[in-house]
Write a protein that holds these residues in place. Sequence first.
Motif, PDB file in Angstrom:
ATOM      1  N   SER A   1       0.826  -1.210   0.000  1.00 31.69           N
ATOM      2  CA  SER A   1       0.000   0.000   0.000  1.00 31.69           C
ATOM      3  C   SER A   1       0.858   1.256   0.000  1.00 31.69           C
ATOM      4  N   GLY A   2       2.053   1.172   0.585  1.00 35.63           N
ATOM      5  CA  GLY A   2       2.972   2.307   0.565  1.00 35.63           C
ATOM      6  C   GLY A   2       3.493   2.596  -0.834  1.00 35.63           C
ATOM      7  N   GLU A   3       3.763   1.534  -1.576  1.00 32.90           N
ATOM      8  CA  GLU A   3       4.208   1.724  -2.962  1.00 32.90           C
ATOM      9  C   GLU A   3       3.107   2.370  -3.795  1.00 32.90           C
ATOM     10  N   THR A   4       1.869   1.961  -3.562  1.00 38.00           N
ATOM     11  CA  THR A   4       0.734   2.556  -4.274  1.00 38.00           C
ATOM     12  C   THR A   4       0.586   4.030  -3.907  1.00 38.00           C
ATOM     13  N   LEU A   5       0.700   4.328  -2.618  1.00 39.77           N
ATOM     14  CA  LEU A   5       0.585   5.714  -2.170  1.00 39.77           C
ATOM     15  C   LEU A   5       1.725   6.573  -2.722  1.00 39.77           C
ATOM     16  N   ALA A   6       2.933   6.023  -2.740  1.00 36.02           N
ATOM     17  CA  ALA A   6       4.075   6.778  -3.268  1.00 36.02           C
ATOM     18  C   ALA A   6       3.886   7.099  -4.742  1.00 36.02           C
TER      19      ALA A   6
END
Length: 160
Positions: A60-65
């Motif tokens: 989810s962090g990669e998506t948010l980034a």
Amino acid sequence: MFTGLPLHPLIVHAAVVCLPLAALGTIVMAFWPAAARRLWPAVLFVSTIALIAVPLSISSGETLAATVGENELIEAHEEQGEQVLPFVIMLWPAALGLSLATRFRGHRGRPAAPGGAVARPRWHAGVIIVLALLALVGGVGGTVAIVRAGHSGAQSVWTK
């Protein structure tokens, strides 16, 4: 997105709470067998949640980034967040192994020794020592790594 909020902060909080709790519980189980008899279901549950939450946090962090854009602080946060995964992968088998050893202690082994105690196979102590070391390395390392990642994540949000 969940009700207008990005999923990453919501999932991360599950990892931030569960990983240190699982670490503490697993280490206690490794060194205090009497407590392990009561704690093993909760520790196994919390460590499983941590094992699931950490990779979901990374994803989810990669998506948010990708949504907010990369910068130096976010890249540092991503690197530190990815360092948590190996530790939680070490911690979970320790929690599982100690839980199984606690749950089935006394059900396997040689015939009862004098005084009614159940004799354990010779390898049992070695396995417990290995699981205790995994619990220490995975628990302490994971907690340190998740605190560092959380700090860098907070800096990336609040630093302009």
